[in-house]
Every structure is written in C-alpha cells, then in structure tokens.
Design a protein around this motif. Structure first.
Motif, PDB file in Angstrom:
ATOM      1  N   LYS A 154       0.396  -1.175  -0.041  1.00 10.91           N
ATOM      2  CA  LYS A 154      -0.267   0.016   0.057  1.00 10.91           C
ATOM      3  C   LYS A 154       1.202   1.297   0.205  1.00 10.91           C
ATOM      4  O   LYS A 154       0.546   2.355  -0.797  1.00 10.91           O
ATOM      5  CB  LYS A 154      -1.384   0.219   1.477  1.00 10.91           C
ATOM      6  CG  LYS A 154      -0.132  -0.229   2.060  1.00 10.91           C
ATOM      7  CD  LYS A 154      -1.100   0.135   4.215  1.00 10.91           C
ATOM      8  CE  LYS A 154      -2.280  -1.136   4.350  1.00 10.91           C
ATOM      9  NZ  LYS A 154      -1.124  -1.984   4.525  1.00 10.91           N
ATOM     10  N   HIS A 182       3.503   7.699  13.962  1.00 10.82           N
ATOM     11  CA  HIS A 182       2.887   8.856  13.707  1.00 10.82           C
ATOM     12  C   HIS A 182       1.779  10.503  14.036  1.00 10.82           C
ATOM     13  O   HIS A 182       2.045  11.201  14.369  1.00 10.82           O
ATOM     14  CB  HIS A 182       3.809   9.695  12.654  1.00 10.82           C
ATOM     15  CG  HIS A 182       3.464   9.927  11.220  1.00 10.82           C
ATOM     16  ND1 HIS A 182       2.161  10.847  11.034  1.00 10.82           N
ATOM     17  CD2 HIS A 182       2.676   8.478  10.336  1.00 10.82           C
ATOM     18  CE1 HIS A 182       1.808  10.051  10.150  1.00 10.82           C
ATOM     19  NE2 HIS A 182       1.814   9.236   9.972  1.00 10.82           N
ATOM     20  N   VAL A 229      -3.155   6.825  12.188  1.00 11.76           N
ATOM     21  CA  VAL A 229      -2.295   5.603  11.885  1.00 11.76           C
ATOM     22  C   VAL A 229      -2.003   4.793  13.047  1.00 11.76           C
ATOM     23  O   VAL A 229      -1.232   3.969  12.431  1.00 11.76           O
ATOM     24  CB  VAL A 229      -0.771   6.160  10.746  1.00 11.76           C
ATOM     25  CG1 VAL A 229      -1.370   7.318   9.634  1.00 11.76           C
ATOM     26  CG2 VAL A 229      -0.030   7.115  11.696  1.00 11.76           C
ATOM     27  N   ARG A 248       6.828   1.885   4.690  1.00 16.28           N
ATOM     28  CA  ARG A 248       7.291   3.077   4.195  1.00 16.28           C
ATOM     29  C   ARG A 248       8.897   3.167   4.220  1.00 16.28           C
ATOM     30  O   ARG A 248       9.349   3.789   3.281  1.00 16.28           O
ATOM     31  CB  ARG A 248       6.717   4.375   5.983  1.00 16.28           C
ATOM     32  CG  ARG A 248       7.424   5.700   5.810  1.00 16.28           C
ATOM     33  CD  ARG A 248       7.017   5.951   7.425  1.00 16.28           C
ATOM     34  NE  ARG A 248       5.501   5.866   7.666  1.00 16.28           N
ATOM     35  CZ  ARG A 248       4.319   6.558   7.677  1.00 16.28           C
ATOM     36  NH1 ARG A 248       5.379   7.795   6.801  1.00 16.28           N
ATOM     37  NH2 ARG A 248       3.792   6.576   7.908  1.00 16.28           N
ATOM     38  N   TYR A 254      -2.285  14.427   7.676  1.00 13.84           N
ATOM     39  CA  TYR A 254      -1.520  14.227   9.584  1.00 13.84           C
ATOM     40  C   TYR A 254      -1.027  15.051   9.556  1.00 13.84           C
ATOM     41  O   TYR A 254      -0.075  15.598  10.754  1.00 13.84           O
ATOM     42  CB  TYR A 254      -0.715  13.076   9.455  1.00 13.84           C
ATOM     43  CG  TYR A 254      -1.187  11.752   8.278  1.00 13.84           C
ATOM     44  CD1 TYR A 254      -2.419  11.155   8.847  1.00 13.84           C
ATOM     45  CD2 TYR A 254      -0.620  11.643   7.488  1.00 13.84           C
ATOM     46  CE1 TYR A 254      -3.162  10.192   7.977  1.00 13.84           C
ATOM     47  CE2 TYR A 254      -1.088  10.530   6.161  1.00 13.84           C
ATOM     48  CZ  TYR A 254      -2.536   9.620   7.125  1.00 13.84           C
ATOM     49  OH  TYR A 254      -2.844   8.862   5.948  1.00 13.84           O
ATOM     50  N   MET A 276      -2.009   8.145  -1.877  1.00 12.45           N
ATOM     51  CA  MET A 276      -3.657   9.032  -1.572  1.00 12.45           C
ATOM     52  C   MET A 276      -3.242   9.737  -2.125  1.00 12.45           C
ATOM     53  O   MET A 276      -4.767  10.800  -2.071  1.00 12.45           O
ATOM     54  CB  MET A 276      -2.658   9.238   0.114  1.00 12.45           C
ATOM     55  CG  MET A 276      -2.339   8.336   0.538  1.00 12.45           C
ATOM     56  SD  MET A 276      -1.997   8.276   2.537  1.00 12.45           S
ATOM     57  CE  MET A 276      -3.652   8.919   3.284  1.00 12.45           C
TER      58      MET A 276
HETATM   59  N1  LIG Z   1      -1.123   6.492   4.706  1.00 12.26           N
HETATM   60  C1  LIG Z   1      -0.056   6.931   6.274  1.00 12.26           C
HETATM   61  C2  LIG Z   1      -0.051   5.366   6.845  1.00 12.26           C
HETATM   62  C3  LIG Z   1      -1.013   4.749   7.164  1.00 12.26           C
HETATM   63  C4  LIG Z   1      -0.347   3.517   6.650  1.00 12.26           C
HETATM   64  C5  LIG Z   1      -1.646   2.542   6.504  1.00 12.26           C
HETATM   65  N2  LIG Z   1      -1.719   1.766   7.807  1.00 12.26           N
HETATM   66  C6  LIG Z   1       0.658   7.823   6.227  1.00 12.26           C
HETATM   67  O1  LIG Z   1       1.401   8.233   4.673  1.00 12.26           O
HETATM   68  O2  LIG Z   1       2.452   8.297   7.072  1.00 12.26           O
END
Ligand SMILES: N[C@@H](CCCC[NH3+])C(=O)O
Ligand SMILES: Cc1ncc(COP(=O)(O)O)c(C=O)c1O
Length: 417
Positions: free
Chosen positions: A64, A162, A166, A280, A320, A380
C-alpha cells in the motif's frame, strides 16, 4: 560505518540534499510537474538494509505504501515478499511477477467482491495466504470454498505511530480481540491450513515509541506460545511494519539493528519464523515530488508561494500535519531565504504543503522538490477539484523512464455515462 551503525555505501537516510538538483530540474522540464520521481536503486538499498537487519525473518513489503509496478518489481527482485490490503493490491503483486507463495492478503472488513477475487486467485495460486481480522471473515471464506493458508490478525491492544490516525494496534476496527484469538485458532486449525498470527501497531514508529512496538511483540510472542500449545507449531508470527523514517532535517534515522534486536528479544521462543511487513521504510526516501511555482504573494506573516502540487498530489501534510522537507531547486543558495507558506491549487484551507518555512526565495517558474514523498504519496493522490493525478518517472542508475503517464482531463470523465 556511520554514526547510526549503517553502511556508508547504503546510508540509513537519504535527505533532499542527496538528490542532484540539476537532474531533478531536467526531469521536471522534460516530464512536466507535478511529477513523482522514484529511484529504484534507493528502493533496492532500503530492501537490502531491511534484509540485513532481519536476516532470519521473512520481510514482506506492505504494498500500500507504493503500488507502482516499477517499484514492486524492484522490491520483488530484492527478495521481499508482498503484503496486500485489497484484491487490487493482490492483482498488482501477481502482475509484478510475485509467486502466490509470496503473497499475503490482509483482509480488513473485506467487500465480498474482494473475497470472490482473492479466492479465485487462490485457486490458481494455492500457496497464497489470507489473513483474517474478524471471525466473521472465516465463514465468508468457507462459503466461497476456501480451505487454504489462513492467518489470524490479532488486535494486540497496543498501538504506535506518527499520528493518531495511523495507529491501528489498539483500534477495534483491526484484528480479532486478543483474548479470542487462541479459541478462534483452535476452531479453524482442522478445516484450514492454519499458518500464522499477525498484528500491526501502526505506521511511522520512531525510536521514541519503540516501547509500544516492543510491547506488541511481547504480547504476540505470548499469544503464539499459547496457540502453539493448542494447535501445534506455527509457520510464522508476523509483527507488522511501521518502521519510521526521518522527515525533519534534524531527525535521526531509526536504528534498524536495535529495532531488530528488540523485536527478537521481545518475541521470545516461538517455533514460527518472525515476519515483518514494512511499507514506508522501503519507499519513502526513494521518492521526491517535483512542483512548480506559479504564484508569489506577500501576506501578513509569510510569503505565499503557490505551486501546482497540492493535497490531491500529496495528502500527508493536510491529513496528518505531516512535515516534508522542501527545497527550491531553482535558487539553491544563491537567493536569500524567506519565510514561505507553500500552498497548492485546491479550494481547501488545508491545501498547504508547509507553513512559514525558511526557503530560498522562490520566483514564479521555480521548481521545488518535496522530500520523502515515495511512501503514501502517489498512493493517496486523488482527482478532487477535477485535478488529474501526476506523472511518475522511475530512475535506474540515474536513467529516467516514464512509468505512469500524467492523467488528462479526458481521463477524468471517462467513467461517466
Ligand atoms: N498513510 C499513512 C500511513 C498509514 C498506513 C496504513 N495503515 C501515512 O502516510 O503516514
Ligand atoms: C497491516 C499493515 N501492515 C503494514 C503496514 C505498513 O506500515 P508502514 O508503511 O508504516 O511500514 C500497514 C500500514 O500501516 C498496515 O496496515
């Protein structure tokens, strides 16, 4: 070796200063902006560092974070398996050459259509593993004729990450309540090929909240021993991903070796192999987002710098309050620094990439680079405000190729009838 225990050939962090400004400007000129640039060599380095820190574990890439085929192929070639959150991600992993035996599908409130599709794929790839996060999903799989490799996701009651949004570990949405996992395991063990346990604390775990990760792993070790005493040895215990990367210039990188040591120690003796599933960490610093300045205007406490990339291109700052390093590629150190608020073209106040940031004075036409954009960047992106999604190029040995074309206005209306 560096101060952080990393290899000098493969440093644990790549900041924006590690990218060649002239090359990025040339790419922006050739392919236009906004543009995602993904360096596949850096993806490989990140995979190698993970495999080095967890030599006895199975490392699964959480697809993802970036699902692009060029990235998936580099990750697969680097020896990481694939953890997929939807039928679409399973499809992408298989299309990128993954063998079914290396694919884990983690079902989160799975739509029936996803289960239909994954079970179809499982018939062709009987080694594919399905992880359930609710007892309810077991019945839905049974109804579809699935009796293959099954894993149970536990809700370990401890989260990390963070940002509150999440942290998944203690969120009731995810996983089977911890105290119910052993009974569920005992009830499915004869009917399915019950292979493992899974949990995930959350995303973006830093050195500071490592204690939560350790507690999660400790609980999973205990649970695994209980389950093994009732149903026999497990093949794996997957303690999730979430390894953070430094977004701020002064933030130190995670010491992966210590994370690995702490993980092994907290897990204790279990018969199954340890598995981790970072997303990540694999792709964040392998990607930059390039944007172009179109508007400069003076406001009371900052200069507003309008650019062509916004929350529809990179959602993380709006969603975020995430910090991303930003550099003016067109000025570098030749211009005086100003206090800049970099804002996108979307009609939302949240459409701001940074506020009151010191930036070499950006003029109209300047190119800006946004760092650490490789994870949850393109993924995203949306077409809100009818803004086509950006293009993406991949680098290999510094050589670029377009791997995802820019969306067009025609693409935006294509599904309508
Ligand atoms: N989309 C989140 C991370 C979440 C991952 C999915 N559980 C971010 O950019 O920090
Ligand atoms: C189940 C699961 N595994 C792995 C990940 C990967 O997280 P990260 O990209 O922070 O490593 C996520 C996202 O948070 C997840 O939900």
């Amino acid at each position: 070796m560096t101060a952080h225990g990393g290899d000098t050939e493969n440093p644990p962090v790549r900041r924006l200063s590690g990218w060649d400004a002239d090359e990025l400007v040339a790419l922006a000129g050739e392919y236009g902006t906004p543009l995602y640039v993904m360096d596949r060599d850096r993806v490989r380095e990140n995979c190698a560092r993970l495999r080095g820190a967890f030599p006895d574990a199975e490392v699964r890439y959480a697809v993802k974070a970036h699902t692009g085929r060029a990235v998936l192929e580099a990750v697969r070639e680097s020896g990481l398996a694939a953890e997929c959150a939807s039928a679409g991600e399973v499809e992408r992993a298989l299309a990128a050459g993954y063998d079914g035996s290396e694919v884990q599908y983690t079902a989160v409130n799975p739509p029936g259509r996803d289960l239909d599709h994954v079970v179809d794929r499982w018939r062709e790839n009987p080694e594919l593993t399905v992880t359930v996060g609710a007892a309810d999903t077991v019945g839905r799989l049974r109804d579809r004729g699935f009796d293959g490799r099954l894993c149970i996701r536990a809700n370990p009651g401890v989260g990390a990450g963070h940002h509150e949004k999440v942290r998944t570990g203690a969120n009731a949405k995810f996983g089977v309540p911890y105290d119910e996992v052993a009974d569920l395991a005992a009830s499915v063990a004869d009917e399915f090929d019950f292979v493992g346990l899974h949990a995930h604390a959350g995303s973006g775990i830093s050195g500071e909240d490592l204690s939560n990760h350790r507690e999660l792993v400790r609980r999973m070790g205990e649970l695994a021993r209980e389950v093994e005493s009732r149903v026999g040895p497990l093949e794996f215990v997957d303690v999730g991903g979430g390894f953070g990367v430094p977004y701020r210039e002064d933030e130190p990188p995670l010491d992966l070796e210590s994370v690995a040591d702490a993980t092994r120690e907290a897990l204790g003796d279990v018969s199954g192999t340890l598995a981790v599933e970072p997303g990540r960490y694999v792709v964040a610093d392998a990607g930059v987002l390039l944007a172009r300045v179109n508007t400069v205007k003076e406001a009371a406490d900052a200069t507003v710098v309008g650019v062509d990339a916004g929350m529809t291109t990179l959602l993380r700052p709006a969603m975020y309050d995430a910090y991303h390093e930003i550099r003016n590629l067109s000025a570098e150190n030749t211009e005086e620094a100003i206090s800049a608020t970099v804002a996108g073209p979307i009609c939302e106040s949240a459409d701001v990439l940074c506020e009151n940031r010191s930036l070499a004075n950006p003029r109209r036409g300047a190119y800006l680079a946004v760092g650490n954009a490789g994870a949850y960047g393109y993924e995203m992106a949306s077409t809100y405000n009818s803004r086509p999604r950006p293009a993406e190029v991949a680098l290999d040995g510094g050589k670029a190729r377009l791997v995802r074309r820019r969306e067009t206005l025609t693409d935006l209306t294509e599904l309508e009838q």
